[in-house]
Enzyme design. Structure first.
Site, mmCIF file in Angstrom:
data_model
loop_
_atom_site.group_PDB
_atom_site.id
_atom_site.type_symbol
_atom_site.label_atom_id
_atom_site.label_comp_id
_atom_site.label_asym_id
_atom_site.label_seq_id
_atom_site.Cartn_x
_atom_site.Cartn_y
_atom_site.Cartn_z
ATOM 1 N N LYS A 28 10.277 -9.419 -1.969
ATOM 2 C CA LYS A 28 10.226 -8.361 -0.956
ATOM 3 C C LYS A 28 9.191 -8.773 0.083
ATOM 4 C CE LYS A 28 9.801 -3.557 0.104
ATOM 5 N NZ LYS A 28 9.364 -3.958 1.442
ATOM 6 N N ASP A 30 6.855 -8.544 3.477
ATOM 7 C CA ASP A 30 6.034 -7.496 4.085
ATOM 8 C C ASP A 30 6.181 -7.586 5.596
ATOM 9 O OD1 ASP A 30 4.289 -5.456 4.314
ATOM 10 O OD2 ASP A 30 2.526 -6.508 3.564
ATOM 11 N N GLU A 163 4.199 -8.736 -1.870
ATOM 12 C CA GLU A 163 4.321 -7.279 -1.892
ATOM 13 C C GLU A 163 5.125 -6.782 -3.090
ATOM 14 O OE1 GLU A 163 6.220 -3.633 0.665
ATOM 15 O OE2 GLU A 163 6.130 -5.594 1.598
#
Length: 286
Positions: A28, A30, A163
């Site tokens: 994921k 950021d 993240e």
């Protein structure tokens, strides 16, 4: 007829990544969730909510025009990398206005290609086509699937300071809006904040209200998980040095404290304000 913005498919936040072979996992990033639309010999880039930010992403627009497609809709994230090679949300805003050459678009899904709507195809098939469109030297990069078992991937991501991760059902179709076919698991980090006060109500958990260091900007509340001795010390400190609420804040159950208390808070990484936060320690700056 020109292609129109498609509201994005939004993952559900979960505490642990899903297990099993039905799921694939990606980092994921950021950054800003964005959508590239290529058609009529031109390219546009939209924000998650459908705002046209083409003029803000000049270099990425040029990179998108260079893709060998007639028309396409690509889902992804605009990011900027720090010196450690990690996506850095704080640096992203500055890069948009001052350092366009530092921006990258990480592509993770393909909704439309050369006149064909691909949203009813399975995720794995859409991603295979997308990977084939992108070169390795472009500002538009493919979000690779992470190999291995879900918990091991999460551990690696957490250790690397990323993240979190997004897990997607391999056979999922693309549907706009919130979905449980995509799940995001975030990693935690610890930061220091100014402690504004303590919210205590009988029969309810106690919370510490926190502000950004030095600015006074309220960032949210943190569940107080301290041991009994430290809790007593905190209650005593708050009672001995009562303070005034920040301008505009009305919280009847809160005991405000004079400036000078700092708290170490564990919270989800990559959020602008505190989420899933807990107070780990506190001290005075005197």
């Amino acid at each position: 007829m020109r292609l129109k913005f498609v509201p994005p498919m939004m993952p559900t936040l979960v505490a642990k990544p899903p297990q099993g072979d039905a799921w694939s996992h990606e980092v994921k990033f950021d950054g800003y969730r964005s959508q590239i639309i290529i058609d009529a010999g031109d390219a546009r880039i939209f924000t998650r909510r459908g705002l046209d930010w083409t003029s803000k992403y000049r270099d990425l627009v040029e990179a998108a025009k260079g893709l060998n497609v007639q028309n396409a809709i690509i889902d992804g994230e605009v990011i900027v990398l720090n010196e450690a090679g990690l996506s850095d949300f704080a640096a992203l805003r500055k890069a948009i206005t001052r350092r366009q050459h530092d921006l990258y678009f990480v592509a993770f899904d393909l909704l439309h290609l050369n006149g064909h709507d691909l949203r009813d195809m399975e995720l794995e098939d859409r991603r295979e086509i997308l990977a084939g469109l992108l070169g390795s030297d472009s500002r538009i990069q493919f979000s690779e699937t992470m190999p291995g078992e879900a918990n091991a991937i999460y551990h690696l991501i957490d250790q690397a300071g990323l993240e979190g991760m997004v897990s997607k059902r391999r056979d999922s179709k693309y549907r706009s809006g919130p979905t449980t076919n995509w799940l995001k698991t975030k990693s935690f980090t610890e930061s220091e904040f100014d402690l504004l006060g303590v919210e205590r109500e009988r029969g309810k958990p106690a919370f510490a209200l926190m502000a950004e260091r030095g600015t006074g900007r309220y960032v949210g509340s943190a569940f107080i998980t301290l041991n009994r001795e430290m809790r007593e010390r905190l209650w005593k400190r708050v009672q001995e040095a009562p303070g005034q609420p920040p301008k505009g804040m009305k919280r009847p159950a809160t005991q405000w404290v004079k400036p000078g208390l700092i708290g170490r808070v564990k919270h989800l990484r990559g959020e602008e304000d505190l989420r899933h936060a807990s107070l780990q320690d506190f001290w005075g700056d005197d």
